[in-house]
Design an enzyme around this catalytic site. Structure first.
Site: not given
Ligand code: SPV
Ligand code: MG
Length: 429
Positions: A89, A9, A43, A204, A124-125, A91-92
């Site tokens: 991709h 993304s 998603y 109101d 990292g981040i 690997d998780d």
């Protein structure tokens, strides 16, 4: 030369993105399958940057040969078109529903001898931690304002929940549920006149000052805000309201076609309420549109014909007239216990040549699901008052319990721990 396909993304680009591209380019020419706004929104949260901006960034990263749109979460349609030698991709993803996705990719690639290559080189981040950081920093009015229009383009149905304070804003901002890796959350916030008045113990009737609540909610949230503008006041005042809301980064104002002393719609005809003339309300809409200075802001017109028992024909005639006057959306309101009249309106509305997004507020017809409303053509569902209506009885029960027992111990199980409330809002140092 071989081809390597990577889906991403790429909203907040981090060194990890660059690393993975560097690794992938050793195998061949890198094609990025960039998820479109609607693919991402299917998603998780809408990306901060629109597709075109994300594409521009990715195209200019060294090692990227081409960026193509991936219209769905599913890689397969693009794989069949591109027939890459490799899909790259992290690997998780060998667990949960992603496991099936992974297998489908392996099977598809097999058709032309392609392979899935997985990397653990993602240090990292993470973009999740960056998103958290953005939330802490806040968001600019410009980015927030256009977000509702972007959401309408990216998602078939947008869920909005009411907030009436900084704290309830935080609930709208952060609460989510996750099922099978699909995150479901509210896409935006309704600044209800009913709940904003009720927390101040006022009726109101367009009496309470609204800007303080708005400011508190702006501070604790990054999601788009729809402001309940009541009648918008007289036209000469409404144009100032439009400018003020735009400047603050509000995405939309909804004004209702009533005049004089407005009462809450859910009173219906039990109290005296007068619907505005079509011509005068159209003049208010077009004046608001002329006053508007940005593209992202929306003026949505709320039809009260069903509330005031003026009939379906009147509601439909008004929708046509308001669209011709330039409204950016129509809200059809109803106080019936079922959605029948709203669904009838939707059916007739679907026959219009000119349509704008449709908003529904299922407060009384709460058994109707979002899916049913979406199938009828509704684009935005607003849960207009549930946070306040649930908080009030909980507080009354606790107050009674303390009185009954002469101490607070019995109420304790209904209260969040003191430690949690004092640390709920972090200090900014
Ligand atoms: C509000 O939430 O203030 C609304 C919706 O305007 S309703 O209370 O149903 O009129
Ligand atoms: Mg209201």
């Amino acid at each position: 030369m071989k081809t390597v396909y990577i889906a991403m993304s790429a909203d907040l680009v981090t060194p990890s993105h660059v690393n993975i591209i560097q690794e992938a380019r050793m195998l061949g020419e890198v094609v990025i399958g960039l998820l479109t706004d609607s693919a991402v929104a299917s998603y998780q949260r809408l990306p901060y940057m629109p597709y075109e901006e994300r594409k521009f960034v990715m195209e200019n990263i060294v090692g990227v040969k081409e960026v193509v749109a991936q219209e769905t979460l599913d890689h397969v349609p693009n794989l069949l078109k591109i027939k890459p030698n490799y899909v790259f991709h992290r690997d998780d993803w060998n667990t949960g529903v992603l496991r099936e996705t992974r297998q489908r990719i392996i099977d598809t690639l097999k058709q032309w001898g392609g392979e899935l290559v997985e990397s653990d080189h993602m240090p990292g981040i993470t973009s999740t931690s960056l998103k958290q950081a953005i939330r802490e920093v806040g968001i600019t009015p410009m980015m927030r304002r256009s977000m509702l229009k972007r959401l309408l383009e990216a998602k078939p149905l947008i869920r909005i929940i009411e907030a009436h304070s900084g704290l309830t804003g935080l609930i709208a901002e952060t609460v989510f549920v996750e099922n099978d890796d699909i995150v479901r959350e509210f896409e935006g916030i309704w600044l209800s006149s009913l709940t904003d008045s009720a927390v101040k113990a006022k009726p109101d009737i367009e009496y309470v000052e609204r800007m303080t609540t708005l400011s508190d909610i702006l501070e604790t949230t990054t999601k788009p805000i729809i402001f309940d503008g009541d009648t918008g006041g007289i036209t000469e005042h409404f144009v100032f309201m439009v400018r003020t809301l735009e400047r603050l980064g509000v995405s939309a104002v909804i004004i209702e076609d009533k005049k004089g002393l407005k009462k809450n719609s859910l009173f219906g005809t039990d109290v005296v309420q007068v619907q505005d003339d079509i011509e005068d309300f159209c003049h208010k809409i077009s004046s608001g549109k002329r006053a508007q200075v940005t593209d992202g802001f929306m003026i949505i017109s709320r039809i009260e014909s069903l509330i005031l028992e003026a009939g379906m024909d009147d509601a439909l005639a008004r929708a046509k007239a308001y669209i011709a006057a330039g409204t950016d959306g129509i809200m059809i309101h109803s106080r019936k216990p079922t959605a029948d009249e709203v669904l009838t309106f939707c059916r007739e509305y679907a026959k219009f040549d000119d349509r704008v997004p449709l908003v529904a507020v299922p407060s009384t017809y709460c058994h109707t699901t979002e899916d049913e409303l979406a199938a009828a053509g509704v684009n935005i569902v607003i849960y207009a008052n549930q946070l306040l209506r649930s908080a009030y009885p909980a507080m009354v029960d606790v107050a009674k319990s303390i009185l009954q027992h002469g101490r607070a111990a019995e109420a304790e199980e209904h209260c969040m721990p003191i430690k949690d409330i004092i640390s709920l809002i972090p200090e900014r140092t």
